[in-house]
Design a protein around this motif. Sequence first.
Motif, short mmCIF file in Angstrom:
data_model
loop_
_atom_site.label_atom_id
_atom_site.label_comp_id
_atom_site.label_asym_id
_atom_site.label_seq_id
_atom_site.Cartn_x
_atom_site.Cartn_y
_atom_site.Cartn_z
N GLY A 176 -11.32 15.49 5.95
CA GLY A 176 -12.20 14.49 6.53
C GLY A 176 -11.45 13.25 6.97
O GLY A 176 -10.33 12.97 6.53
N LYS A 177 -12.10 12.49 7.83
CA LYS A 177 -11.46 11.32 8.41
C LYS A 177 -11.08 10.29 7.36
O LYS A 177 -10.00 9.70 7.41
CB LYS A 177 -12.39 10.69 9.46
N GLU A 178 -11.95 10.05 6.37
CA GLU A 178 -11.66 9.04 5.35
C GLU A 178 -10.44 9.42 4.53
O GLU A 178 -9.61 8.57 4.21
CB GLU A 178 -12.89 8.89 4.44
N VAL A 179 -10.32 10.70 4.20
CA VAL A 179 -9.16 11.15 3.43
C VAL A 179 -7.88 10.99 4.24
O VAL A 179 -6.85 10.53 3.75
CB VAL A 179 -9.34 12.62 3.00
N VAL A 180 -7.96 11.36 5.52
CA VAL A 180 -6.79 11.26 6.38
C VAL A 180 -6.37 9.81 6.57
O VAL A 180 -5.18 9.47 6.49
CB VAL A 180 -7.08 11.91 7.75
N VAL A 181 -7.34 8.92 6.78
CA VAL A 181 -7.03 7.50 6.96
C VAL A 181 -6.39 6.93 5.70
O VAL A 181 -5.45 6.14 5.76
CB VAL A 181 -8.30 6.71 7.33
N SER A 182 -6.91 7.31 4.55
CA SER A 182 -6.35 6.83 3.28
C SER A 182 -4.89 7.28 3.12
O SER A 182 -4.03 6.48 2.74
CB SER A 182 -7.19 7.36 2.11
N LYS A 183 -4.62 8.55 3.43
CA LYS A 183 -3.25 9.04 3.35
C LYS A 183 -2.35 8.33 4.35
O LYS A 183 -1.19 8.02 4.06
CB LYS A 183 -3.22 10.55 3.60
N LEU A 184 -2.91 8.08 5.54
CA LEU A 184 -2.14 7.41 6.58
C LEU A 184 -1.78 5.99 6.16
O LEU A 184 -0.64 5.55 6.35
CB LEU A 184 -2.95 7.39 7.88
N GLU A 185 -2.72 5.26 5.58
CA GLU A 185 -2.44 3.90 5.11
C GLU A 185 -1.37 3.91 4.02
O GLU A 185 -0.48 3.05 4.01
CB GLU A 185 -3.73 3.26 4.60
N GLU A 186 -1.46 4.86 3.12
CA GLU A 186 -0.46 4.96 2.05
C GLU A 186 0.92 5.26 2.62
O GLU A 186 1.92 4.68 2.19
CB GLU A 186 -0.88 6.06 1.07
N GLU A 187 0.96 6.15 3.61
CA GLU A 187 2.25 6.49 4.23
C GLU A 187 2.83 5.29 4.99
O GLU A 187 4.04 5.06 4.97
CB GLU A 187 2.05 7.67 5.19
N VAL A 188 1.96 4.52 5.66
CA VAL A 188 2.42 3.34 6.38
C VAL A 188 3.02 2.32 5.41
O VAL A 188 4.06 1.71 5.69
CB VAL A 188 1.26 2.71 7.18
N GLU A 189 2.38 2.11 4.28
CA GLU A 189 2.91 1.18 3.28
C GLU A 189 4.28 1.63 2.78
O GLU A 189 5.19 0.82 2.59
CB GLU A 189 1.93 1.07 2.11
N GLN A 190 4.44 2.92 2.56
CA GLN A 190 5.74 3.45 2.14
C GLN A 190 6.80 3.24 3.21
O GLN A 190 7.94 2.88 2.91
CB GLN A 190 5.61 4.93 1.78
N LEU A 191 6.40 3.47 4.47
CA LEU A 191 7.35 3.26 5.57
C LEU A 191 7.76 1.80 5.68
O LEU A 191 8.92 1.49 5.95
CB LEU A 191 6.73 3.74 6.89
N GLU A 192 6.81 0.89 5.50
CA GLU A 192 7.13 -0.54 5.56
C GLU A 192 8.13 -0.92 4.48
O GLU A 192 9.06 -1.69 4.73
CB GLU A 192 5.84 -1.36 5.43
N ARG A 193 7.95 -0.37 3.28
CA ARG A 193 8.91 -0.65 2.21
C ARG A 193 10.29 -0.08 2.54
O ARG A 193 11.32 -0.73 2.28
CB ARG A 193 8.39 -0.07 0.89
N ILE B 99 11.48 0.42 5.55
CA ILE B 99 12.06 -0.37 6.65
C ILE B 99 12.67 -1.66 6.12
O ILE B 99 13.79 -2.04 6.51
CB ILE B 99 10.98 -0.67 7.71
N LYS B 100 11.96 -2.34 5.22
CA LYS B 100 12.50 -3.57 4.63
C LYS B 100 13.79 -3.30 3.88
O LYS B 100 14.77 -4.06 3.97
CB LYS B 100 11.46 -4.21 3.70
N LEU B 101 13.81 -2.21 3.12
CA LEU B 101 15.01 -1.85 2.38
C LEU B 101 16.15 -1.50 3.33
O LEU B 101 17.30 -1.89 3.11
CB LEU B 101 14.72 -0.67 1.45
N GLN B 102 15.81 -0.79 4.41
CA GLN B 102 16.84 -0.40 5.39
C GLN B 102 17.43 -1.63 6.07
O GLN B 102 18.64 -1.70 6.30
CB GLN B 102 16.21 0.53 6.44
#
Length: 314
Positions: A82-99, A101-104
């Motif tokens: 469902g869309k809500e599950v996908v959006v939640s996973k997407l937000e979590e993945e974006v937060e991980q990517l941001e961390r 990127i900052k570390l990189q």
Amino acid sequence: MKRGMKLLVGVLVRIPEEEEMMREENTEELEVLEAQIKHLQAEVKGLHQQLQEEDCRNITFNFEGPMKEALAFMCGLTEGEGKEVVVSKLEEEVEQLERKIKLQIQINGISVTRCITKTLDHSGRKEVQLFCISGHCSGLDFQVEFKLSEVQEHQRTVNELNVVLDSKDPQSFSSFLSRVEENNNLLLFFRTLRTFSDRCADRTRAFQHFQEKFPSVVSLPGGCRSEVMRLSHPELSGCVFFVYWSFEVSTEGAVILKIRLLPKIPEQALQFYSQPAGGAAEAFQSLLRTLGPEATIESVIRGVGLLPDAEPSS
């Protein structure tokens, strides 16, 4: 009279027939036009859908795992949860990517401010994209453009590399950049850029430090990011020392420090020196090997500052 009436009746009879024929012809033309309009609308819809799919492929091209699956679902390329599950996973993945990127950025000092991608070829297992990346590293702005080809998964090659670097030392980097672009060695460019930019930042900090500490002696004609420092005593305007702090970058990416001292001393000022002015450059290089760049430059600055009080040569 009768003949004229017959002719008139015949004309009146033919008028409705001609009008009917014209209506039929207009109807046929209208149907043709409507068919053409529907065909054009279908083409526009197809092109719009094709552009959307291409944009989605551009978005998902550089991602793997949950991020790629989520983006593909949001773009309508796949079916999943469902869309809500996908959006939640997407937000979590974006937060991980941001961390990440900052570390990189903390690790390699390279910050990407803009990244534009365009799909040039997408056929079967082959994908070719054009990348245009802009960013900065320790105060140096850069722009990199290249083609990335992916024939199979995890088998990518870089082609047609073009680099533009905003540096005060273009000659130092020109031969190296030519070699990098010739060999499409993107990794070597970024690896050397970090070392080169760090050396430039060290020089900038040193120049600023000396100018703040010895404002009456030190001046920077080209600014703190240039490679020239001017040393002069306020009471001896004709007696000047120039410190040239530059770098030489080999085609293999080695950054070599080059510091020279060039004196400019008028004849009337030579009486203040116990040693010939021509030996200043050699003495400077000797001190460099012993004290290092900053301690050597500070020694010269202090010497220049004491010029008027020096004992005249016998």
